[in-house]
Design a protein around this motif. Structure first.
Motif, PDB file in Angstrom:
ATOM      1  N   LEU A  99      41.037  46.623  46.749  1.00 32.59           N
ATOM      2  CA  LEU A  99      39.458  46.683  46.687  1.00 32.59           C
ATOM      3  C   LEU A  99      38.943  46.089  45.449  1.00 32.59           C
ATOM      4  O   LEU A  99      38.195  45.284  45.648  1.00 32.59           O
ATOM      5  N   GLN A 100      39.861  46.426  44.350  1.00 31.14           N
ATOM      6  CA  GLN A 100      39.274  45.834  42.935  1.00 31.14           C
ATOM      7  C   GLN A 100      39.484  44.302  43.182  1.00 31.14           C
ATOM      8  O   GLN A 100      38.641  43.566  42.130  1.00 31.14           O
ATOM      9  N   LEU A 101      40.598  43.350  43.415  1.00 32.29           N
ATOM     10  CA  LEU A 101      40.388  42.429  43.369  1.00 32.29           C
ATOM     11  C   LEU A 101      39.424  42.274  44.532  1.00 32.29           C
ATOM     12  O   LEU A 101      39.337  40.471  44.109  1.00 32.29           O
ATOM     13  N   GLY A 102      39.647  42.258  46.027  1.00 32.23           N
ATOM     14  CA  GLY A 102      38.220  42.605  46.790  1.00 32.23           C
ATOM     15  C   GLY A 102      37.381  42.183  46.184  1.00 32.23           C
ATOM     16  O   GLY A 102      36.922  40.718  46.333  1.00 32.23           O
ATOM     17  N   LEU A 103      36.754  42.694  45.463  1.00 35.13           N
ATOM     18  CA  LEU A 103      35.445  42.873  44.606  1.00 35.13           C
ATOM     19  C   LEU A 103      36.119  41.593  43.996  1.00 35.13           C
ATOM     20  O   LEU A 103      34.290  40.665  43.786  1.00 35.13           O
ATOM     21  N   ARG A 104      36.588  40.875  43.286  1.00 35.41           N
ATOM     22  CA  ARG A 104      36.740  40.238  41.734  1.00 35.41           C
ATOM     23  C   ARG A 104      36.609  39.284  43.057  1.00 35.41           C
ATOM     24  O   ARG A 104      35.836  37.833  42.093  1.00 35.41           O
ATOM     25  N   PHE A 105      37.737  38.944  43.618  1.00 35.68           N
ATOM     26  CA  PHE A 105      37.889  37.616  44.040  1.00 35.68           C
ATOM     27  C   PHE A 105      37.536  36.902  45.381  1.00 35.68           C
ATOM     28  O   PHE A 105      37.454  35.577  45.799  1.00 35.68           O
ATOM     29  N   VAL A 106      37.196  37.647  46.158  1.00 37.44           N
ATOM     30  CA  VAL A 106      36.593  37.440  47.342  1.00 37.44           C
ATOM     31  C   VAL A 106      35.185  37.442  47.110  1.00 37.44           C
ATOM     32  O   VAL A 106      34.396  37.102  47.832  1.00 37.44           O
ATOM     33  N   VAL A 107      34.644  39.383  47.140  1.00 37.71           N
ATOM     34  CA  VAL A 107      32.874  39.276  47.552  1.00 37.71           C
ATOM     35  C   VAL A 107      32.155  39.259  46.565  1.00 37.71           C
ATOM     36  O   VAL A 107      30.728  37.918  46.195  1.00 37.71           O
ATOM     37  N   LEU A 108      32.363  38.319  45.224  1.00 35.87           N
ATOM     38  CA  LEU A 108      31.097  38.169  44.721  1.00 35.87           C
ATOM     39  C   LEU A 108      31.763  36.544  44.217  1.00 35.87           C
ATOM     40  O   LEU A 108      30.339  36.317  44.120  1.00 35.87           O
ATOM     41  N   PRO A 109      32.815  36.062  44.307  1.00 34.26           N
ATOM     42  CA  PRO A 109      32.307  34.494  44.399  1.00 34.26           C
ATOM     43  C   PRO A 109      31.674  34.145  45.802  1.00 34.26           C
ATOM     44  O   PRO A 109      30.920  33.421  45.374  1.00 34.26           O
TER      45      PRO A 109
END
Length: 229
Positions: free
Chosen positions: A51-61
């Motif tokens: 989830l930390q990668l999903g947040l950084r590279f998917v959700v926020l962008p």
């Protein structure tokens, strides 16, 4: 004054046709973006992407890109913002009920776990989990609901039940999901269903009320619904 019952071949047809005059690709984009945060959480539970990668590279962008699309298409941007805010309010109402179950000791509070997963930090404040819940989950799925043409409590309840069914499917299929969130039993399943019905009911009802004061945004309730004015 009581208006005529909405029929799928009369007012519904007119309102849905008006709704579909909105730009199709941006409208579908907003609908899809509403499920990005919850989709990232599901991907993490299935072990596909932390989830930390999903947040950084998917959700926020994609979140920033969604804001840009809303600026490019102001009419859709306003509709998205209404759905987001109403979704947050609906989630708060849901949580008034959910937290009563938590305080009664019948349901554990799993929301802080989401913040820990998103930040990859076991000491993360519960606030981060609740921010994800209110804005990422409830708010964004409220935004997605804003881009379907139906309004009213009944449409919202159907939407909420659909979300709950997806939750049950994830808990049953994703490895370790029940250990991470909560164990699915008859009692917790019933409490989750009640919460999602409340969420959907508030979402559909309140969004309709908010939009009733905005010209050109009055869409259809489900067929057979009687409107009061």
């Amino acid at each position: 004054m009581i208006s005529q019952t909405l029929l799928p071949t009369t007012l519904n047809t007119v309102w849905i046709a008006r709704f579909r005059q909105l730009p199709t690709v941006p409208r579908l984009f907003f609908m899809a973006m509403g499920f990005v945060p919850i989709g990232s959480l599901c991907a993490a539970l299935f072990g596909l992407l932390p989830l930390q990668l999903g947040l950084r590279f998917v959700v926020l962008p994609l979140g920033l890109f969604t804001i840009g699309v809303g600026i490019r298409y102001p009419q859709l941007g306003r509709l998205a913002l209404r759905g987001l805010l109403v979704g947050i309010v609906a989630t708060m109402v849901y949580d008034l009920v959910r937290l009563s179950f938590v305080m009664a000791g019948t349901w554990g509070d799993f929301i802080p776990v989401i913040g820990k997963l998103a930040l990859n930090d076991e000491s993360a404040s519960p606030i981060w989990g609740y921010l994800w819940r209110f804005i990422g989950n409830g708010g964004m799925m409220g935004m997605a609901f804003a881009f379907v043409p139906w309004r009213g409590a009944r449409a919202g309840i159907i939407y909420g039940i659909g979300i709950c069914c997806c939750l049950f499917g994830t808990l049953l299929i994703a490895p370790g999901a029940q250990d991470t969130l909560f164990h699915l039993t008859a009692l917790t399943g019933l409490m989750a269903l009640i919460g999602h019905i409340i969420y959907g009911c508030v979402l559909g009802w309140l969004l309709q009320r908010v939009e009733s004061s905005a010209p050109g945004t009055q869409y259809a309730e489900l067929p057979g619904t009687v409107q009061y004015s």
